[in-house]
Design a protein around this motif. Structure first.
Motif, short mmCIF file in Angstrom:
data_model
loop_
_atom_site.label_atom_id
_atom_site.label_comp_id
_atom_site.label_asym_id
_atom_site.label_seq_id
_atom_site.Cartn_x
_atom_site.Cartn_y
_atom_site.Cartn_z
N THR A 1 -2.89 20.08 -13.42
CA THR A 1 -4.01 20.73 -14.01
C THR A 1 -3.21 22.37 -14.37
N ARG A 2 -3.01 22.82 -13.53
CA ARG A 2 -2.46 24.57 -13.61
C ARG A 2 -1.31 24.28 -14.35
N VAL A 3 -0.27 23.57 -14.27
CA VAL A 3 0.88 23.28 -14.80
C VAL A 3 0.95 22.82 -16.24
N ALA A 4 0.21 21.76 -16.45
CA ALA A 4 0.25 20.96 -17.70
C ALA A 4 -0.99 20.81 -18.43
N GLY A 5 -2.24 21.41 -17.97
CA GLY A 5 -3.45 21.19 -18.57
C GLY A 5 -4.30 20.31 -17.97
N LYS A 6 -5.51 20.47 -18.33
CA LYS A 6 -6.77 19.63 -17.74
C LYS A 6 -6.71 18.23 -17.85
N GLY B 1 0.77 -1.33 0.11
CA GLY B 1 0.02 -0.04 -0.08
C GLY B 1 1.00 1.41 0.04
N TYR B 2 1.94 1.34 0.95
CA TYR B 2 2.71 2.73 1.13
C TYR B 2 3.45 2.59 -0.35
N LEU B 3 3.93 1.76 -0.85
CA LEU B 3 4.88 1.94 -1.92
C LEU B 3 4.09 2.12 -3.22
N CYS B 4 2.72 1.68 -3.43
CA CYS B 4 1.84 1.83 -4.47
C CYS B 4 1.55 3.58 -4.38
N GLY B 5 1.11 3.94 -3.00
CA GLY B 5 0.74 5.27 -2.93
C GLY B 5 1.82 5.97 -3.31
N SER B 6 3.03 5.72 -3.21
CA SER B 6 4.24 6.63 -3.09
C SER B 6 4.81 6.84 -4.45
N VAL B 7 4.06 6.18 -5.59
CA VAL B 7 4.45 6.45 -6.88
C VAL B 7 3.97 7.94 -7.26
N PRO B 8 4.97 8.87 -7.86
CA PRO B 8 4.61 10.19 -7.88
C PRO B 8 4.14 10.46 -9.31
N PHE B 9 2.91 9.97 -9.77
CA PHE B 9 2.49 10.20 -11.12
C PHE B 9 2.76 11.55 -11.47
N GLY B 10 2.24 12.47 -10.69
CA GLY B 10 2.24 14.03 -11.24
C GLY B 10 3.61 14.38 -11.63
N LEU C 1 6.16 14.24 -20.16
CA LEU C 1 5.19 14.42 -21.15
C LEU C 1 5.34 16.03 -21.54
N ARG C 2 5.82 16.83 -20.61
CA ARG C 2 5.78 18.18 -20.63
C ARG C 2 7.33 18.79 -20.46
N GLY C 3 8.29 17.99 -19.89
CA GLY C 3 9.44 18.50 -19.68
C GLY C 3 9.58 19.61 -18.62
N VAL C 4 8.78 19.46 -17.74
CA VAL C 4 8.71 20.43 -16.41
C VAL C 4 8.65 19.67 -15.23
N ASP C 5 9.30 20.25 -14.14
CA ASP C 5 8.87 19.73 -12.70
C ASP C 5 7.63 20.35 -12.04
N VAL C 6 6.84 19.71 -11.94
CA VAL C 6 5.36 20.18 -11.12
C VAL C 6 5.72 20.87 -9.92
N ARG C 7 6.73 20.32 -9.20
CA ARG C 7 7.12 20.78 -7.91
C ARG C 7 7.83 22.47 -7.97
N ALA C 8 8.08 22.65 -9.37
CA ALA C 8 8.60 24.09 -9.44
C ALA C 8 7.97 25.06 -10.01
N SER C 9 6.45 24.57 -10.01
CA SER C 9 5.32 25.43 -10.75
C SER C 9 4.47 25.36 -9.93
N GLY C 10 3.34 26.39 -10.10
CA GLY C 10 2.09 26.67 -9.78
C GLY C 10 2.45 26.47 -8.04
N SER C 11 1.64 25.70 -7.31
CA SER C 11 1.50 25.78 -5.95
C SER C 11 2.86 24.96 -5.53
N GLY C 12 3.20 24.05 -6.51
CA GLY C 12 4.42 23.18 -6.06
C GLY C 12 3.95 21.73 -5.82
N ASN C 13 2.77 21.39 -5.63
CA ASN C 13 2.07 20.15 -5.27
C ASN C 13 2.27 19.36 -6.25
N ILE C 14 2.31 17.99 -6.08
CA ILE C 14 2.64 17.06 -7.05
C ILE C 14 1.22 16.19 -7.40
#
Length: 192
Positions: A44-49, A9-18, A25-38
């Motif tokens: 959605t904010r960083v890479a689209g709906k 459960g923990y290991l599956c949950g820890s896969v950081p899909f964001g 797919l976009r060449g950006v680190d979502v943690r460095a943009s928007g709210s920084g959340n993964i």
């Protein structure tokens, strides 16, 4: 056997899909943009709906898998099912791969409830959609959905353990949304 399911459960949950999908797919680190959340909202904010929706689905499914397996292989052990669900959400919030800096746990909690208390998951999802459509604030939608999920779980859950898990997930979400709550109080919360 329970310890193996907790680890799964923990290991599956820890896969950081964001993080993975925005990077691939976009060449950006979502943690460095928007709210920084993964999570899906920031994706959605960083890479689209579309990519945000994919991350939402994957973040829910990564909790569905271990919980469904626990239900299948540990039938009748509601406490074990709840603990595996909690482990999956904690994996998302505190992923080992990202130095324990993960998401808020909303989509993963939804995945857990889909398996254990589907009516609570559905009620929460509907409320989230309605609140976000009206006010365009994901944190308000998430916390509103969690409150409705607790009430629905109280009325429909097949075991006390599932109700306690739902309440515990709400407490965890209050913790992970603490900066959002502060911004809401200051009227500076991010909108979609």
């Amino acid at each position: 056997m329970l310890s193996a399911f907790l680890l799964l459960g923990y290991l599956c949950g820890s896969v950081p899909f964001g993080v993975l999908l925005t990077r691939w797919l976009r060449g950006v680190d979502v943690r460095a943009s928007g709210s920084g959340n993964i999570g899906a909202t920031n994706v959605t904010r960083v890479a689209g709906k579309k990519l945000g929706a994919v991350v939402l689905l994957l973040d829910a499914l990564k909790a569905v898998l271990p919980v469904a397996l626990a239900v299948h292989y540990l039938p009748g052990d509601a406490k074990a099912h709840a603990l595996v669900g909690l482990a999956a959400v904690l994996g998302h919030v505190y992923p080992v791969w990202l130095k324990l800096q993960g998401g808020k746990g909303v989509a993963s909690a939804l995945g857990v409830l889909v398996v254990l208390v589907p009516k609570a998951a559905l009620a929460g999802a509907i409320i989230y959609g309605l609140v976000v459509a009206r006010w365009r604030v994901s944190s308000v939608g998430s916390l509103s959905a969690a409150v409705v999920a607790i009430a629905t779980a109280f009325l429909t859950a097949p075991s006390r353990e599932y109700v306690l898990l739902t309440a515990g997930l709400f407490v965890l979400m209050l913790w992970t949304h603490r900066s959002n709550l502060l911004r809401l109080a200051r009227r500076t919360e991010h909108r979609l």
